[in-house]
Design an enzyme around this catalytic site. Structure first.
Site, PDB file in Angstrom:
ATOM      1  N   GLY A   1       0.823  -1.210   0.000  1.00 15.16           N
ATOM      2  CA  GLY A   1       0.000   0.000   0.000  1.00 15.16           C
ATOM      3  C   GLY A   1       0.851   1.251   0.000  1.00 15.16           C
ATOM      4  N   ALA A   2       0.423   2.225  -0.809  1.00 13.34           N
ATOM      5  CA  ALA A   2       1.156   3.476  -0.949  1.00 13.34           C
ATOM      6  C   ALA A   2       0.249   4.659  -0.663  1.00 13.34           C
ATOM      7  CB  ALA A   2       1.752   3.588  -2.348  1.00 13.34           C
TER       8      ALA A   2
ATOM      9  N   PHE B   1     -13.149  20.762  15.074  1.00 13.01           N
ATOM     10  CA  PHE B   1     -13.627  19.505  14.504  1.00 13.01           C
ATOM     11  C   PHE B   1     -14.417  18.759  15.566  1.00 13.01           C
ATOM     12  CE2 PHE B   1     -13.041  16.981  10.682  1.00 13.01           C
ATOM     13  CZ  PHE B   1     -12.541  17.919   9.806  1.00 13.01           C
TER      14      PHE B   1
ATOM     15  N   ASP C   1      -8.502  -5.706   1.041  1.00 13.72           N
ATOM     16  CA  ASP C   1      -7.666  -6.835   0.575  1.00 13.72           C
ATOM     17  C   ASP C   1      -6.680  -7.300   1.657  1.00 13.72           C
ATOM     18  OD1 ASP C   1      -8.970  -6.007  -1.698  1.00 13.72           O
ATOM     19  OD2 ASP C   1      -7.163  -5.436  -2.789  1.00 13.72           O
TER      20      ASP C   1
ATOM     21  N   GLN D   1     -17.711   3.510  11.032  1.00 14.43           N
ATOM     22  CA  GLN D   1     -18.190   4.878  11.238  1.00 14.43           C
ATOM     23  C   GLN D   1     -19.051   5.374  10.074  1.00 14.43           C
ATOM     24  OE1 GLN D   1     -15.408   8.577  11.186  1.00 14.43           O
ATOM     25  NE2 GLN D   1     -16.176   8.324  13.257  1.00 14.43           N
TER      26      GLN D   1
ATOM     27  N   HIS E   1     -20.300   8.785   8.620  1.00 14.76           N
ATOM     28  CA  HIS E   1     -20.034  10.226   8.702  1.00 14.76           C
ATOM     29  C   HIS E   1     -21.344  10.965   8.480  1.00 14.76           C
ATOM     30  CE1 HIS E   1     -18.441  14.161   7.750  1.00 14.76           C
ATOM     31  NE2 HIS E   1     -17.216  13.767   7.992  1.00 14.76           N
TER      32      HIS E   1
ATOM     33  N   LEU F   1     -18.344  12.767   0.314  1.00  9.12           N
ATOM     34  CA  LEU F   1     -18.163  13.420   1.606  1.00  9.12           C
ATOM     35  C   LEU F   1     -18.134  14.943   1.517  1.00  9.12           C
ATOM     36  CD1 LEU F   1     -17.593  12.345   4.532  1.00  9.12           C
ATOM     37  CD2 LEU F   1     -15.316  13.284   4.190  1.00  9.12           C
TER      38      LEU F   1
ATOM     39  N   THR G   1     -16.792  17.601   4.196  1.00  5.56           N
ATOM     40  CA  THR G   1     -16.007  17.521   5.431  1.00  5.56           C
ATOM     41  C   THR G   1     -16.701  18.129   6.651  1.00  5.56           C
ATOM     42  OG1 THR G   1     -13.961  18.173   6.515  1.00  5.56           O
ATOM     43  CG2 THR G   1     -14.750  19.647   4.803  1.00  5.56           C
ATOM     44  N   GLU G   2     -16.400  17.496   7.788  1.00  8.70           N
ATOM     45  CA  GLU G   2     -16.828  18.042   9.079  1.00  8.70           C
ATOM     46  C   GLU G   2     -16.220  19.429   9.306  1.00  8.70           C
ATOM     47  OE1 GLU G   2     -16.991  14.946  12.200  1.00  8.70           O
ATOM     48  OE2 GLU G   2     -15.507  16.215  13.164  1.00  8.70           O
TER      49      GLU G   2
ATOM     50  N   ARG H   1     -19.121  11.881  15.698  1.00  5.82           N
ATOM     51  CA  ARG H   1     -19.865  11.527  14.479  1.00  5.82           C
ATOM     52  C   ARG H   1     -20.987  10.531  14.725  1.00  5.82           C
ATOM     53  NH1 ARG H   1     -14.683  11.279  10.352  1.00  5.82           N
ATOM     54  NH2 ARG H   1     -14.469  13.547  10.280  1.00  5.82           N
TER      55      ARG H   1
ATOM     56  N   HIS I   1     -18.124   5.441   6.210  1.00 10.02           N
ATOM     57  CA  HIS I   1     -16.908   6.231   6.044  1.00 10.02           C
ATOM     58  C   HIS I   1     -15.624   5.545   6.482  1.00 10.02           C
ATOM     59  CE1 HIS I   1     -14.626   9.897   5.663  1.00 10.02           C
ATOM     60  NE2 HIS I   1     -14.341   9.954   6.953  1.00 10.02           N
TER      61      HIS I   1
ATOM     62  N   ARG J   1     -14.114   6.778  15.741  1.00 11.18           N
ATOM     63  CA  ARG J   1     -12.940   7.639  15.551  1.00 11.18           C
ATOM     64  C   ARG J   1     -13.353   9.105  15.518  1.00 11.18           C
ATOM     65  NH1 ARG J   1     -10.778  10.206  11.126  1.00 11.18           N
ATOM     66  NH2 ARG J   1     -12.025   9.147   9.542  1.00 11.18           N
TER      67      ARG J   1
ATOM     68  N   LEU K   1      -5.786  10.842   9.678  1.00  7.07           N
ATOM     69  CA  LEU K   1      -4.578  11.356   9.019  1.00  7.07           C
ATOM     70  C   LEU K   1      -3.438  11.388  10.038  1.00  7.07           C
ATOM     71  CD1 LEU K   1      -6.001  14.212   6.724  1.00  7.07           C
ATOM     72  CD2 LEU K   1      -5.262  11.907   6.072  1.00  7.07           C
TER      73      LEU K   1
HETATM   74  C1  LIG Z   1     -13.462  11.224   1.453  1.00  9.83           C
HETATM   75  C2  LIG Z   1     -12.653  11.019   2.697  1.00  9.83           C
HETATM   76  C3  LIG Z   1     -12.260  12.105   3.463  1.00  9.83           C
HETATM   77  C4  LIG Z   1     -11.489  11.925   4.624  1.00  9.83           C
HETATM   78  N1  LIG Z   1     -11.099  13.016   5.345  1.00  9.83           N
HETATM   79  C5  LIG Z   1     -10.305  12.842   6.453  1.00  9.83           C
HETATM   80  C6  LIG Z   1      -9.798  13.950   7.181  1.00  9.83           C
HETATM   81  O1  LIG Z   1     -10.005  15.110   6.839  1.00  9.83           O
HETATM   82  N2  LIG Z   1      -9.044  13.715   8.276  1.00  9.83           N
HETATM   83  C7  LIG Z   1      -8.750  12.446   8.691  1.00  9.83           C
HETATM   84  O2  LIG Z   1      -8.044  12.297   9.685  1.00  9.83           O
HETATM   85  N3  LIG Z   1      -9.198  11.370   7.992  1.00  9.83           N
HETATM   86  C8  LIG Z   1      -9.953  11.539   6.881  1.00  9.83           C
HETATM   87  N4  LIG Z   1     -10.391  10.443   6.179  1.00  9.83           N
HETATM   88  C9  LIG Z   1      -9.907   9.102   6.560  1.00  9.83           C
HETATM   89  C10 LIG Z   1      -8.469   8.935   6.072  1.00  9.83           C
HETATM   90  O3  LIG Z   1      -8.265   9.675   4.909  1.00  9.83           O
HETATM   91  C11 LIG Z   1      -8.125   7.484   5.783  1.00  9.83           C
HETATM   92  O4  LIG Z   1      -8.520   6.665   6.857  1.00  9.83           O
HETATM   93  C12 LIG Z   1      -6.622   7.331   5.594  1.00  9.83           C
HETATM   94  O5  LIG Z   1      -6.147   8.265   4.652  1.00  9.83           O
HETATM   95  C13 LIG Z   1      -6.256   5.930   5.186  1.00  9.83           C
HETATM   96  O6  LIG Z   1      -4.891   5.900   4.826  1.00  9.83           O
HETATM   97  P1  LIG Z   1      -4.162   4.542   4.542  1.00  9.83           P
HETATM   98  O7  LIG Z   1      -2.765   4.871   4.186  1.00  9.83           O
HETATM   99  O8  LIG Z   1      -4.398   3.607   5.660  1.00  9.83           O
HETATM  100  O9  LIG Z   1      -4.931   3.922   3.274  1.00  9.83           O
HETATM  101  P2  LIG Z   1      -5.197   4.506   1.791  1.00  9.83           P
HETATM  102  O10 LIG Z   1      -4.828   5.916   1.649  1.00  9.83           O
HETATM  103  O11 LIG Z   1      -6.574   4.084   1.442  1.00  9.83           O
HETATM  104  O12 LIG Z   1      -4.166   3.685   0.916  1.00  9.83           O
HETATM  105  C14 LIG Z   1      -4.297   2.301   0.707  1.00  9.83           C
HETATM  106  C15 LIG Z   1      -3.195   1.846  -0.227  1.00  9.83           C
HETATM  107  O13 LIG Z   1      -3.197   0.435  -0.270  1.00  9.83           O
HETATM  108  C16 LIG Z   1      -3.086   0.008  -1.591  1.00  9.83           C
HETATM  109  N5  LIG Z   1      -3.713  -1.312  -1.678  1.00  9.83           N
HETATM  110  C17 LIG Z   1      -4.959  -1.677  -1.300  1.00  9.83           C
HETATM  111  N6  LIG Z   1      -5.148  -2.982  -1.558  1.00  9.83           N
HETATM  112  C18 LIG Z   1      -4.004  -3.447  -2.080  1.00  9.83           C
HETATM  113  C19 LIG Z   1      -3.573  -4.704  -2.554  1.00  9.83           C
HETATM  114  N7  LIG Z   1      -4.377  -5.775  -2.563  1.00  9.83           N
HETATM  115  N8  LIG Z   1      -2.321  -4.816  -3.048  1.00  9.83           N
HETATM  116  C20 LIG Z   1      -1.496  -3.746  -3.093  1.00  9.83           C
HETATM  117  N9  LIG Z   1      -1.856  -2.529  -2.666  1.00  9.83           N
HETATM  118  C21 LIG Z   1      -3.089  -2.389  -2.159  1.00  9.83           C
HETATM  119  C22 LIG Z   1      -3.728   1.072  -2.428  1.00  9.83           C
HETATM  120  O14 LIG Z   1      -3.164   1.060  -3.724  1.00  9.83           O
HETATM  121  C23 LIG Z   1      -3.332   2.337  -1.648  1.00  9.83           C
HETATM  122  O15 LIG Z   1      -2.076   2.786  -2.092  1.00  9.83           O
HETATM  123  C24 LIG Z   1     -11.136  10.618   5.018  1.00  9.83           C
HETATM  124  C25 LIG Z   1     -11.533   9.524   4.244  1.00  9.83           C
HETATM  125  C26 LIG Z   1     -12.301   9.710   3.111  1.00  9.83           C
HETATM  126  C27 LIG Z   1     -12.742   8.492   2.347  1.00  9.83           C
END
Ligand SMILES: Cc1cc2nc3c(=O)[nH]c(=O)nc-3n(C[C@H](O)[C@H](O)[C@H](O)COP(=O)(O)OP(=O)(O)OC[C@H]3O[C@@H](n4cnc5c(N)ncnc54)[C@H](O)[C@@H]3O)c2cc1C
Length: 584
Positions: free
Chosen positions: A12-13, A116, A221, A240, A242, A252, A254-255, A286, A353, A394, A400
């Site tokens: 994951g990136a 928030f 996954d 959760q 939202h 979404l 935002t809050e 929320r 959410h 949460r 973030l």
């Molecule tokens: C619309 C929206 C707004 C939000 N706003 C906020 C906010 O303002 N503040 C806050 O704190 N949180 C917010 N959140 C929540 C927060 O953004 C996420 O929980 C957080 O960014 C998740 O980061 P992550 O790195 O865990 O996963 P992600 O950013 O989802 O990244 C997942 C990565 O895993 C990779 N991946 C997935 N499956 C596989 C696989 N099988 N093989 C290889 N790679 C895979 C994908 O390619 C991706 O690179 C928001 C969420 C959403 C949906």
């Protein structure tokens, strides 16, 4: 089949994966495998901000932040972890600033902060300005900043590589991580990545709901891969909702809109949150706001001909403020609803959410095989993981934060582990499970379609395990999911080719969603209380005597091959705060 060898492999990136990669690359030979191009990860969609008690605009401190996080999570939070989250928040934000993130500024040049939900001064006296933000594009800025720094550090990316299996080898009776199996989208080739340490940072699983803020790719996954290998998933019943998704679409808003002064109103124009949360009002947590919205709707005070939504009102805020602080979400209202937020209120409804539950880890990101034992060489961070800093609900801006704090910790811990350990031998036929899965789908002549099964799954989840749940609705979901899992065995795909076969991958992702939906529903059925995001109308109170404990769900396979979910429980870590009644 190709075999690669790396000290550390990150799955994951998104924000968590890239924050981990920056640390791991400095210390070990690291590869990042990602199904999306890094800058398309869901972190880039995050809007409102990232919490840290910087106290730039008013008095604040990390202890208040810890308390709010524990209370927000309805006391299911592990308090040692929440303390780390709140303390390390300050450096996490400053690190991003040093990496180049363009935060909004106060007139004297420090990072600006806004209100928030659930974040308060002195344990609930009044809302506090704790969210650091870059307009309503905070996640976009974080993702771009982390990606640029990954490029600077020379992180090696394998883009459009789907990780489909976790390799586990038993050595002297101890189950250890040996690496992962990935499917390359462009070629259809299967790759084995042997690694001393693996970090899952593969994000959430919100796509088992229909009305959701989540991207199409959030199919759980990572959770599904480790679950299938006999490792537990923690607190999956807590999801959760939202409060402010665009009506019927779930996109979404935002809050931060309420943090800037936006107000929720019912059909009579009443600011109804005053009734439910006299102090924090529209900025209650929320789960509380989402339940209040549905209570208004159920009692006949919803808006529109069908009375099925309420309004987010920004019309009293100056247009300059909306343009400067909320440019994206006001544009969403214009684009998707044809509404001008300067002058008209925006129709909203709660939207699925965020997964509070996930792969259980300790505060170093090490994955747990049961309540206490770690799996050597296996780590997880971000939304895929459950540390647990979010407990039953949460707080906004804490995710973030979570991905930065625990992404960094997991990156360091995994790379240090790789430096001190050798490779674990690969299991025999490491690609067998994935090859079998891919071949079965390619050759299937069944009559079920992926899109149809996914639609039925999403509809049953929306109808039965949303904001309000009962024994009856959850049982309906459990039965429907079991039926869908049976029908999934007859799923066929149209594209039988090797190159860019997204048809095949969507079928595999659906299988993951079905597994996780089952875990969620079974966990929810057994939790006969209401806590945070899990609200049971038949058990409307929190029950600390029987349920102040984390759910641990395991996959069990019987002698005849039948699969069931076995539940166990894990104590909650309590340090400073005794559970109290939760009021906002
Ligand atoms: C619309 C929206 C707004 C939000 N706003 C906020 C906010 O303002 N503040 C806050 O704190 N949180 C917010 N959140 C929540 C927060 O953004 C996420 O929980 C957080 O960014 C998740 O980061 P992550 O790195 O865990 O996963 P992600 O950013 O989802 O990244 C997942 C990565 O895993 C990779 N991946 C997935 N499956 C596989 C696989 N099988 N093989 C290889 N790679 C895979 C994908 O390619 C991706 O690179 C928001 C969420 C959403 C949906």
């Amino acid at each position: 089949m190709k075999i690669h060898k790396y000290d550390t492999v990150i799955v994951g990136a998104g924000g968590a994966g890239m924050r981990a990669a920056i640390e791991a690359t400095k210390r070990s030979r690291t590869a990042v495998l990602t199904k999306l191009y890094p800058t398309r990860s869901h972190t880039g969609a995050a809007q409102g901000g990232m919490a840290a008690a910087l106290a730039n605009v008013e008095e604040d401190n990390w202890e208040w932040h810890t308390f709010d996080t524990v209370k927000g999570g309805d006391y299911l939070v592990d308090q040692d972890a929440a303390e780390i989250l709140a303390k390390e928040a300050i450096d996490a934000v400053l690190d991003l600033e040093k990496m180049g993130l363009p935060f909004n500024r106060t007139p004297d040049g420090t990072i600006d902060q806004r209100r928030f939900g659930g974040h308060s001064r002195n344990h609930g006296e009044a809302p506090v300005r704790r969210s650091c933000y870059a307009a309503d594009r905070t996640g976009h800025m974080i993702l771009q900043t982390l990606y640029q720094n990954c490029v600077k550090e020379g992180v090696e990316f394998f883009n459009e590589f789907y990780v489909l299996d976790q390799l586990i080898t038993e050595e002297n009776g101890v189950k250890k991580s040996a690496g992962v199996v990935a499917y390359e989208l462009a070629t259809g080739e299967i790759h084995i990545f042997q690694a001393k340490a693996v970090i899952y940072a593969s994000g959430g699983c919100g796509k088992f709901f229909k009305v959701t803020s989540n991207a199409h790719t959030l199919t759980g996954d990572g959770q599904a891969a480790v679950y299938r290998r006999g490792l537990p998933l923690e607190d999956m019943e807590f999801f959760q909702f939202h409060p402010t998704g665009i009506w019927r679409m779930g996109i979404l808003l935002t809050e931060g809109a309420r943090g800037e002064g936006g107000i929720l109103r019912n059909k009579d124009g009443e600011r109804f949150m005053e009734k439910y949360a006299p102090v924090m009002k529209d900025l209650a947590s929320r789960d509380v706001v989402s339940r209040s919205i549905y209570t208004e709707i159920r009692e006949g005070r919803g808006c529109g001909p069908e009375g099925d939504h309420v309004f987010l009102d920004l019309t009293h805020l100056p247009p300059e403020q909306l343009d400067a602080k909320l440019p994206d979400i006001t544009e969403f209202a214009r684009t998707y609803l044809g509404i001008e937020p300067y002058t008209d209120p925006i129709p909203i409804q709660p939207t699925a959410h965020y997964a509070m539950g996930g792969i259980p880890t300790n505060v170093e990101g090490e994955v747990l095989a049961d309540n206490t034992t770690v799996v050597p060489g296996l780590y997880a961070a971000g939304e895929v993981a459950c540390v647990s800093v979010h407990g039953a609900n949460r707080l906004g801006t804490n995710s973030l934060l979570d991905i930065n704090v625990f992404g960094r910790r997991a990156g360091i811990a995994a790379a240090e582990y790789s430096a001190e350990h050798d490779y674990v031998e690969l299991p025999e036929n490491p690609a067998a499970l994935v090859e079998e899965q891919v071949e079965r789908l390619r050759n299937s002549t069944g009559n079920e379609r992926v899109a149809e099964l996914r639609r039925e799954l999403q509809e049953t989840m929306d109808a039965n395990v949303m904001v309000f749940r009962t024994e009856q609705t959850i049982k309906t979901a459990v039965e429907k999911i079991a039926e869908l899992r049976e029908r999934y065995k007859n799923v066929a795909i149209q594209d039988k080719g090797k190159r860019f076969n997204t048809d095949l991958l969507e079928a595999i992702e659906l299988g993951n969603l079905l597994d996780l939906a089952e875990v969620m529903a079974v966990s929810a059925l057994a939790r006969k209380e209401s806590r945070g995001g899990h609200y049971r109308e038949d058990y409307p109170n929190r029950d600390d005597v029987n349920f102040m404990r984390h759910t641990m769900a395991y996959r069990e396979v019987g002698d005849d091959g039948t699969e069931t979910v076995r539940l166990d429980y894990k104590p909650v870590v309590q340090t400073r705060y005794q559970p109290m009644e939760r009021k906002y």
